[in-house]
Design an enzyme around this catalytic site. Sequence first.
Site, short mmCIF file in Angstrom:
data_model
loop_
_atom_site.label_atom_id
_atom_site.label_comp_id
_atom_site.label_asym_id
_atom_site.label_seq_id
_atom_site.Cartn_x
_atom_site.Cartn_y
_atom_site.Cartn_z
CB CYS A 2 -0.95 0.10 1.18
SG CYS A 2 -2.13 -1.24 1.24
NE ARG A 27 4.66 1.88 0.18
CZ ARG A 27 5.58 1.63 1.09
NH1 ARG A 27 6.85 1.81 0.80
NH2 ARG A 27 5.25 1.22 2.29
CD1 TRP A 74 0.35 -6.51 -2.65
CD2 TRP A 74 -0.07 -6.92 -0.48
NE1 TRP A 74 0.70 -7.81 -2.39
CE2 TRP A 74 0.46 -8.09 -1.08
CE3 TRP A 74 -0.42 -6.95 0.87
CZ2 TRP A 74 0.66 -9.26 -0.36
CZ3 TRP A 74 -0.21 -8.11 1.58
CH2 TRP A 74 0.32 -9.26 0.97
CG ASN A 100 1.12 0.80 4.32
OD1 ASN A 100 0.92 -0.39 4.15
ND2 ASN A 100 2.33 1.34 4.34
N GLY A 101 -1.29 -1.02 6.36
CA GLY A 101 -1.00 -1.84 7.53
C GLY A 101 -2.14 -2.79 7.80
CD GLU A 485 17.67 -13.27 -5.70
OE1 GLU A 485 17.08 -13.73 -4.73
OE2 GLU A 485 17.35 -12.20 -6.23
CE LYS A 489 14.38 -11.40 -8.17
NZ LYS A 489 15.05 -11.17 -6.91
CD GLU A 492 10.34 -11.90 -6.69
OE1 GLU A 492 9.87 -11.11 -5.87
OE2 GLU A 492 11.51 -11.82 -7.10
CG HIS A 508 20.00 -36.72 -0.97
ND1 HIS A 508 20.39 -37.97 -0.54
CD2 HIS A 508 21.14 -36.00 -1.14
CE1 HIS A 508 21.72 -37.99 -0.43
NE2 HIS A 508 22.19 -36.81 -0.79
CE LYS A 607 11.88 -2.99 -4.56
NZ LYS A 607 12.64 -4.12 -5.12
#
Length: 612
Positions: A2, A27, A74, A100-101, A485, A489, A492, A508, A607
């Site tokens: 947000c 955001r 968001w 926001n929260g 990583e 990536k 996402e 394994h 983000k």
Amino acid sequence: MCGIVGYTGKREAYPILLKGLKRLEYRGYDSSGIALQQDQHLQVYKKKGRVAELEELLLGKGLHAHIGIGHTRWATHGEPSDRNAHPHVSQSGKLAMIHNGIIENYAPIKQELVSKGYQFHSDTDTEVLLNFIEEIQTQNACSLEEALRIALKRVVGAYCILLIASDDPETIIAARKGSPLVIGIGKGEHFLASDASPIIEYTREVVYVNDYEIAIVKPDELILKNLGNEKQTPYITRLDMELSAIEKGGYEHFMLKEIMEQPETVFDGLRGRLLAAEGKIIMSGIEQHLPAFLSAPRIIIVACGTSWHAGLLAEYLIETFARIPVEVEYASEFRYRNPVIHPGDVIIAISQSGETADTLVALESAKAQGAFIFGVVNAVGSSIARLSDAGAYTHAGPEIGVASTKAFTGQVAVLTLMALKIGYAKGTLAEADYLNLLLELEQVPEKIREILSQSAHIQQVANKYKDATDFLFLGRGYNFPIALEGALKLKEISYIHAEGYPAAEMKHGPIALVDENLPVLFVATRDLYYDKVVSNVQEIKARKGKVIAIITKGDTILPEMANDVITIPEAHEAIAPILSVIPLQLLSYYTGLAKGYDVDKPRNLAKSVTVE
Ligand code: M6R
């Protein structure tokens, strides 16, 4: 998670809010909305989808007002929809609020309000908090500020809120706990936002509001108070950020711009710190606390996501060079499993945004137990940077693309410097090796440039595998965090299911997935494990898997075995990861692009994750 923006002053508020929302869209981008106050009347517009859809809705509406608030969402409570979009309006229609929260105890408060006859028009916790404030104001016949203060003492959770009232043409009341808020100070005007990006073109003087503070903001006045109603002195800082840093600069996407910027951003992270010719690393944050690092029985690294991967790599670097045991913790797990923290343990917090709620909460609890916290943070002045006892900024500049790229290499550069500096000071890293590693590190920006020049080839590889449904990323030693990583990536940006594994661990379990349809990417640069990784490649080939290998220039063995190879310049095995990650960033970017996805704003993500 947000984005919020607000304006009060002489200018037209709407264009400022709209531009601000576009800057903050990284955001959250499920829905957006604005509320303007004019002639004792609140005008509220909101729309599911991107800010561009809100803009289209408002085209030609001729909106005029000198005070307003805006929000890009968001979703937490309630699906993305017009009705759940912010701002929300109170039952009386006199108050509008953005948030926001998360208000964790919204359910009992909502029940209480419903029993008093309140009706709700959304599924959000925000609407509950807003009506709670209105109810308190009505019952106590008090000011809005007082009602807010009483309400905030009762709520549990995190918030940054902006509130305007239909009968007040000048005032925005704001409050924060756990979610960021910056106030820009202009001449006869004030700007409020989740970060400085909507503010920077109007003023460079800003105040970062602290947790548990309420701001009463009018065009000519900014009053800060704590929840006990005591005035606080606003601490004005100067923004050190250029507008160009938050614009695309000719690139199609922020993500590509940020990948391409890495020769410069890594250089910036090393500048003034790495003096290779003199055999020195200058890091005042470490120097001031060197005894704490040298005597630390243990280092605990706390982070999330990509920053956690940088932390995992730091474990390999610090244990190798400084011989200090390191534990790398997911912040969200660390906080709630009642971790053992010994006196003398050093905590390294890694975060791009400096606002990640899981990391922030974990650090607050570690700090309460007396731990010394060293922050490796990108966003200057952010909550984690301020909470840390000492630290080193990564200096990667604003990162707007939701997928972290240049922030990761910035983190790795700083963490490598730290490991070398502490190791040398401790005597666990021999001088000749230390000097050689400094020279290697100095060459990194140029080597990144060399890798970036192969982007057309990497795009071809991406196009070849873009229709895969699954992907395996394998690496050993320093390359294991890079495999993780790379998988993150790809997930996402392209929504392809991808897993990262230590190359040898593959046999394994994950090897059961291998068939002629599975691309397996090996980070197989020349290092201690190279021969063993070559054997792992053979194991995949024997099962008809498709092998893509990131190899060191000059390797003649793997090109014979792999279906596709991408080369990186030769480098010491401890330095190679900052290079081998670059092709993986490009691979995921071009895969997402080929699939037609919005790579800067992948679905469901935001983000800066400011909720737990
Ligand atoms: O701002 P932070 O570094 O604390 O953020 C941590 C994660 O949320 C972040 O790295 C996330 O995993 C990114 N989307 C990765 O690309």
